[in-house]
Design an enzyme around this catalytic site. Structure first.
Site, PDB file in Angstrom:
ATOM      1  N   ARG A 151      -2.067  -5.954  -8.455  1.00  0.00           N
ATOM      2  CA  ARG A 151      -1.015  -6.959  -8.263  1.00  0.00           C
ATOM      3  C   ARG A 151      -1.095  -7.966  -9.402  1.00  0.00           C
ATOM      4  NH1 ARG A 151      -3.024  -7.529  -2.262  1.00  0.00           N
ATOM      5  NH2 ARG A 151      -4.807  -6.919  -3.476  1.00  0.00           N
ATOM      6  N   HIS A 194       0.843  -1.207   0.000  1.00  0.00           N
ATOM      7  CA  HIS A 194       0.000   0.000   0.000  1.00  0.00           C
ATOM      8  C   HIS A 194       0.875   1.253   0.000  1.00  0.00           C
ATOM      9  CE1 HIS A 194      -3.004  -2.642   2.385  1.00  0.00           C
ATOM     10  NE2 HIS A 194      -3.615  -2.375   1.253  1.00  0.00           N
ATOM     11  N   SER A 227      -2.764  -7.711   2.871  1.00  0.00           N
ATOM     12  CA  SER A 227      -3.030  -7.627   4.308  1.00  0.00           C
ATOM     13  C   SER A 227      -3.374  -9.013   4.856  1.00  0.00           C
ATOM     14  CB  SER A 227      -4.195  -6.672   4.580  1.00  0.00           C
ATOM     15  OG  SER A 227      -3.908  -5.398   4.095  1.00  0.00           O
ATOM     16  N   LYS A 285     -15.398  -8.099   4.353  1.00  0.00           N
ATOM     17  CA  LYS A 285     -14.180  -8.503   5.060  1.00  0.00           C
ATOM     18  C   LYS A 285     -14.409  -8.414   6.555  1.00  0.00           C
ATOM     19  CE  LYS A 285     -10.994  -7.233   1.394  1.00  0.00           C
ATOM     20  NZ  LYS A 285      -9.823  -6.464   0.988  1.00  0.00           N
TER      21      LYS A 285
HETATM   22  P1  ADP Z   1      -9.814  -3.319  -0.602  1.00  0.00           P
HETATM   23  O1  ADP Z   1     -10.665  -3.927   0.479  1.00  0.00           O
HETATM   24  O2  ADP Z   1     -10.427  -2.070  -1.198  1.00  0.00           O
HETATM   25  O3  ADP Z   1      -9.319  -4.267  -1.648  1.00  0.00           O
HETATM   26  P2  ADP Z   1      -7.105  -3.263   0.409  1.00  0.00           P
HETATM   27  O4  ADP Z   1      -6.649  -2.590   1.668  1.00  0.00           O
HETATM   28  O5  ADP Z   1      -6.995  -4.739   0.343  1.00  0.00           O
HETATM   29  O6  ADP Z   1      -8.581  -2.750   0.212  1.00  0.00           O
HETATM   30  O7  ADP Z   1      -6.351  -2.620  -0.828  1.00  0.00           O
HETATM   31  C1  ADP Z   1      -6.389  -1.247  -1.099  1.00  0.00           C
HETATM   32  C2  ADP Z   1      -5.695  -0.965  -2.422  1.00  0.00           C
HETATM   33  O8  ADP Z   1      -4.308  -1.276  -2.316  1.00  0.00           O
HETATM   34  C3  ADP Z   1      -6.217  -1.818  -3.568  1.00  0.00           C
HETATM   35  O9  ADP Z   1      -6.192  -1.039  -4.748  1.00  0.00           O
HETATM   36  C4  ADP Z   1      -5.216  -2.939  -3.661  1.00  0.00           C
HETATM   37  O10 ADP Z   1      -5.169  -3.499  -4.946  1.00  0.00           O
HETATM   38  C5  ADP Z   1      -3.943  -2.186  -3.339  1.00  0.00           C
HETATM   39  N1  ADP Z   1      -2.906  -3.085  -2.831  1.00  0.00           N
HETATM   40  C6  ADP Z   1      -2.967  -3.923  -1.784  1.00  0.00           C
HETATM   41  N2  ADP Z   1      -1.802  -4.602  -1.636  1.00  0.00           N
HETATM   42  C7  ADP Z   1      -0.981  -4.161  -2.642  1.00  0.00           C
HETATM   43  C8  ADP Z   1       0.344  -4.498  -3.069  1.00  0.00           C
HETATM   44  N3  ADP Z   1       1.064  -5.433  -2.439  1.00  0.00           N
HETATM   45  N4  ADP Z   1       0.840  -3.855  -4.154  1.00  0.00           N
HETATM   46  C9  ADP Z   1       0.095  -2.937  -4.796  1.00  0.00           C
HETATM   47  N5  ADP Z   1      -1.154  -2.591  -4.466  1.00  0.00           N
HETATM   48  C10 ADP Z   1      -1.694  -3.185  -3.398  1.00  0.00           C
END
Ligand code: ADP
Length: 160
Positions: free
Chosen positions: A91, A18, A129, A42
């Site tokens: 990703r 992130h 996460s 979630k």
């Molecule tokens: P959501 O519940 O909206 O998917 P996340 O916290 O899982 O929320 O992810 C928020 C954003 O960060 C999303 O656009 C996700 O694709 C991006 N993201 C999460 N992990 C990574 C990573 N390792 N590399 C790049 N982007 C990421």
């Protein structure tokens, strides 16, 4: 005109993946708001307040990044802030379909707000996460996946 982007997500908890997206976004936009949303599908381990605190500690070196939360629709939130853009990270191909659906719905709701996608840095392709929580739950070392305050918070959560 000052350019504002919203970087939305669950951030349960924030990871280096992130942060990489936030940092790169903050170089392109004048102001980035990292917005914590409650994702109904979630089951979070951190409260919204805990997540906000961990994000604030993790992005404090970027002066044009602030942290906020909203419980409504992302597109309504972006509109209320007069944002020009939404930033999302991609990703693997597996992210693609879900992101396509959300983006086309958001475009339908407000065609003025663009969604920008940034490819993850290779080193974070498999970082999520959920993976971090899974490792931390069994006392796995996550120090190269999350900032120190998050590592500490995970330890506290899982030793309770
Ligand atoms: P959501 O519940 O909206 O998917 P996340 O916290 O899982 O929320 O992810 C928020 C954003 O960060 C999303 O656009 C996700 O694709 C991006 N993201 C999460 N992990 C990574 C990573 N390792 N590399 C790049 N982007 C990421």
């Amino acid at each position: 005109m000052s350019r504002l982007a919203i970087c939305p997500g669950s951030f349960d908890p924030i990871t280096f993946g992130h942060i990489d997206i936030i940092k790169r976004g903050s170089k392109i936009f004048d102001h980035v708001i990292v917005a914590v949303f409650k994702n109904q599908s979630k089951n979070p381990i951190f409260t919204v307040d805990e997540r906000i605190r961990l994000i604030e500690e993790s992005v404090k070196e970027y002066p044009n990044v602030t942290v906020d939360t909203s419980s409504g629709l992302l597109i309504d939130y972006a509109e209320s802030k007069n944002a020009q853009a939404i930033i999302r990270g991609l990703r693997a191909v597996s992210d693609f379909e879900y992101e396509m659906q959300i983006t086309s719905m958001n475009r339908k709701l407000n065609p003025e707000i663009e969604t920008f996608f940034m490819m993850t840095n290779n080193q974070y392709s498999f970082l999520s996460s959920s993976i971090v929580k899974e490792a931390a739950r069994y006392q796995g070392n996550v120090s190269d996946l999350v900032p120190e305050p998050v590592e500490k918070a995970l330890k506290e959560k899982f030793t309770k």
